[in-house]
Design an enzyme around this catalytic site. Sequence first.
Site, PDB file in Angstrom:
ATOM      1  N   VAL A  64     -40.764  14.858 -55.885  1.00 60.26           N
ATOM      2  CA  VAL A  64     -40.085  13.923 -56.798  1.00 60.26           C
ATOM      3  C   VAL A  64     -39.688  12.597 -56.145  1.00 60.26           C
ATOM      4  CG1 VAL A  64     -39.229  15.678 -58.417  1.00 60.26           C
ATOM      5  CG2 VAL A  64     -37.817  15.038 -56.429  1.00 60.26           C
ATOM      6  N   TYR A 155     -20.777  23.557 -49.307  1.00 63.83           N
ATOM      7  CA  TYR A 155     -21.638  22.928 -50.322  1.00 63.83           C
ATOM      8  C   TYR A 155     -21.758  21.419 -50.050  1.00 63.83           C
ATOM      9  CZ  TYR A 155     -24.132  23.023 -54.779  1.00 63.83           C
ATOM     10  OH  TYR A 155     -25.101  22.958 -55.753  1.00 63.83           O
ATOM     11  N   LYS A 162     -24.407  16.831 -56.955  1.00 63.98           N
ATOM     12  CA  LYS A 162     -24.297  17.484 -58.271  1.00 63.98           C
ATOM     13  C   LYS A 162     -23.278  16.759 -59.160  1.00 63.98           C
ATOM     14  CE  LYS A 162     -27.175  21.025 -57.808  1.00 63.98           C
ATOM     15  NZ  LYS A 162     -28.525  20.934 -58.373  1.00 63.98           N
TER      16      LYS A 162
HETATM   17  P1  NAD Z   1     -35.498  27.269 -55.748  1.00 63.95           P
HETATM   18  O1  NAD Z   1     -35.604  27.055 -54.280  1.00 63.95           O
HETATM   19  O2  NAD Z   1     -36.262  28.371 -56.350  1.00 63.95           O
HETATM   20  O3  NAD Z   1     -35.832  25.923 -56.533  1.00 63.95           O
HETATM   21  C1  NAD Z   1     -35.591  24.642 -55.995  1.00 63.95           C
HETATM   22  C2  NAD Z   1     -36.790  23.812 -56.345  1.00 63.95           C
HETATM   23  O4  NAD Z   1     -36.599  22.467 -55.924  1.00 63.95           O
HETATM   24  C3  NAD Z   1     -38.084  24.319 -55.671  1.00 63.95           C
HETATM   25  O5  NAD Z   1     -39.062  24.586 -56.643  1.00 63.95           O
HETATM   26  C4  NAD Z   1     -38.503  23.142 -54.799  1.00 63.95           C
HETATM   27  O6  NAD Z   1     -39.912  23.005 -54.706  1.00 63.95           O
HETATM   28  C5  NAD Z   1     -37.876  21.983 -55.551  1.00 63.95           C
HETATM   29  N1  NAD Z   1     -37.768  20.785 -54.733  1.00 63.95           N
HETATM   30  C6  NAD Z   1     -36.982  20.553 -53.645  1.00 63.95           C
HETATM   31  N2  NAD Z   1     -37.244  19.332 -53.154  1.00 63.95           N
HETATM   32  C7  NAD Z   1     -38.204  18.783 -53.955  1.00 63.95           C
HETATM   33  C8  NAD Z   1     -38.913  17.552 -53.956  1.00 63.95           C
HETATM   34  N3  NAD Z   1     -38.702  16.603 -53.031  1.00 63.95           N
HETATM   35  N4  NAD Z   1     -39.832  17.345 -54.925  1.00 63.95           N
HETATM   36  C9  NAD Z   1     -40.093  18.283 -55.866  1.00 63.95           C
HETATM   37  N5  NAD Z   1     -39.456  19.468 -55.904  1.00 63.95           N
HETATM   38  C10 NAD Z   1     -38.532  19.711 -54.950  1.00 63.95           C
HETATM   39  O7  NAD Z   1     -33.922  27.475 -56.000  1.00 63.95           O
HETATM   40  P2  NAD Z   1     -33.077  27.495 -57.354  1.00 63.95           P
HETATM   41  O8  NAD Z   1     -31.788  28.113 -56.976  1.00 63.95           O
HETATM   42  O9  NAD Z   1     -33.868  28.042 -58.452  1.00 63.95           O
HETATM   43  O10 NAD Z   1     -32.769  25.951 -57.589  1.00 63.95           O
HETATM   44  C11 NAD Z   1     -33.046  25.291 -58.796  1.00 63.95           C
HETATM   45  C12 NAD Z   1     -31.878  24.424 -59.197  1.00 63.95           C
HETATM   46  O11 NAD Z   1     -30.761  25.267 -59.513  1.00 63.95           O
HETATM   47  C13 NAD Z   1     -31.400  23.468 -58.126  1.00 63.95           C
HETATM   48  O12 NAD Z   1     -31.030  22.240 -58.737  1.00 63.95           O
HETATM   49  C14 NAD Z   1     -30.161  24.167 -57.604  1.00 63.95           C
HETATM   50  O13 NAD Z   1     -29.246  23.275 -57.002  1.00 63.95           O
HETATM   51  C15 NAD Z   1     -29.629  24.726 -58.885  1.00 63.95           C
HETATM   52  N6  NAD Z   1     -28.623  25.774 -58.748  1.00 63.95           N
HETATM   53  C16 NAD Z   1     -28.849  26.843 -57.960  1.00 63.95           C
HETATM   54  C17 NAD Z   1     -27.872  27.814 -57.836  1.00 63.95           C
HETATM   55  C18 NAD Z   1     -28.081  28.993 -56.933  1.00 63.95           C
HETATM   56  O14 NAD Z   1     -27.105  29.642 -56.572  1.00 63.95           O
HETATM   57  N7  NAD Z   1     -29.291  29.331 -56.577  1.00 63.95           N
HETATM   58  C19 NAD Z   1     -26.660  27.702 -58.527  1.00 63.95           C
HETATM   59  C20 NAD Z   1     -26.463  26.591 -59.342  1.00 63.95           C
HETATM   60  C21 NAD Z   1     -27.447  25.624 -59.448  1.00 63.95           C
END
Ligand code: NAD
Length: 266
Positions: A64, A155, A162
């Site tokens: 991205v 965090y 965020k």
């Molecule tokens: P995940 O690692 O499965 O997904 C994160 C994604 O971000 C991956 O697919 C990765 O390829 C992508 N990414 C990172 N840098 C990138 C870049 N430069 N270009 C394109 N893609 C990029 O983990 P997840 O937990 O499913 O995370 C998804 C979202 O959920 C994130 O925004 C995360 O902050 C949020 N989130 C996660 C949690 C948790 O506890 N896991 C809680 C709340 C929110």
Amino acid sequence: MMLKGKKGLVIGVANDHSIAWGISKALHDAGAELAFTYQGAAFEKRVRPLAESIGGHIVGDCDVTQSAMLDNVFSKTADIFSGEFDFLVHSVAYSDKSELKGKYLDTSRENFLNSMDISCYSLVDVTRRAVPMMKKGGSVITLTYLGAERIVPNYNVMGVAKAALEASVRYLANDLGPDNIRVNAISAGPMRTLAGSAIGSARAMYSFNATYSPLGRSMTLDDIGGAGLFLLSDLSSGITGETLYVDAGYHNIGVPDLTREKREEG
Ligand code: NAD
């Protein structure tokens, strides 16, 4: 089949534990047709079979931070969906793991800017590209976490990113309301994913949420998937600029009930 005939792009599936995958399954079960990006060849090996398992399309490699890659995947999405789609899932975040522990005070300029770019600005960048294709209105969702509003150990800079992401959701909602495009965030409880495990003391966080949240359990991909389906469907037609908590109610806790039996699940 709430989303029968609806189409959308999902950015952020890394593997079958990804939150974006949980949402994708719920969207597919509701009849939607999906396109997916992946980040680099290593993730393609995991994302391609997942996409194929639900009849989805792969529109290419997408970092991205790279405008040319974004242009390419949006152009491919336009080709596949004949220039028109209905929703966008942004489920992307990154920060240098070495700064997701210790003090926020020690955040480097380089990692601050990179974390903001990938975890916050990218929502603006992809939404702007999606707007011309949401000809009959649309819905955009992103993923956030309680660390945007409250102090969560380790965090750090991700909490600041965020917070900016949640503010972006509100400004984008206002910009795009006249086009009947809604923009919302899901604030998910801690989940065992690649991104989740990058945060220092992640296991303690899963356990803390599972123990002290009102529902007394961790979130599942189905929990987040259901909320994603709701926000991307017409059931939420009057909701925009919102942060919806899908965290077993944890954000409501002021003082945890320390007499609760500790739970390890996550
Ligand atoms: P995940 O690692 O499965 O997904 C994160 C994604 O971000 C991956 O697919 C990765 O390829 C992508 N990414 C990172 N840098 C990138 C870049 N430069 N270009 C394109 N893609 C990029 O983990 P997840 O937990 O499913 O995370 C998804 C979202 O959920 C994130 O925004 C995360 O902050 C949020 N989130 C996660 C949690 C948790 O506890 N896991 C809680 C709340 C929110």
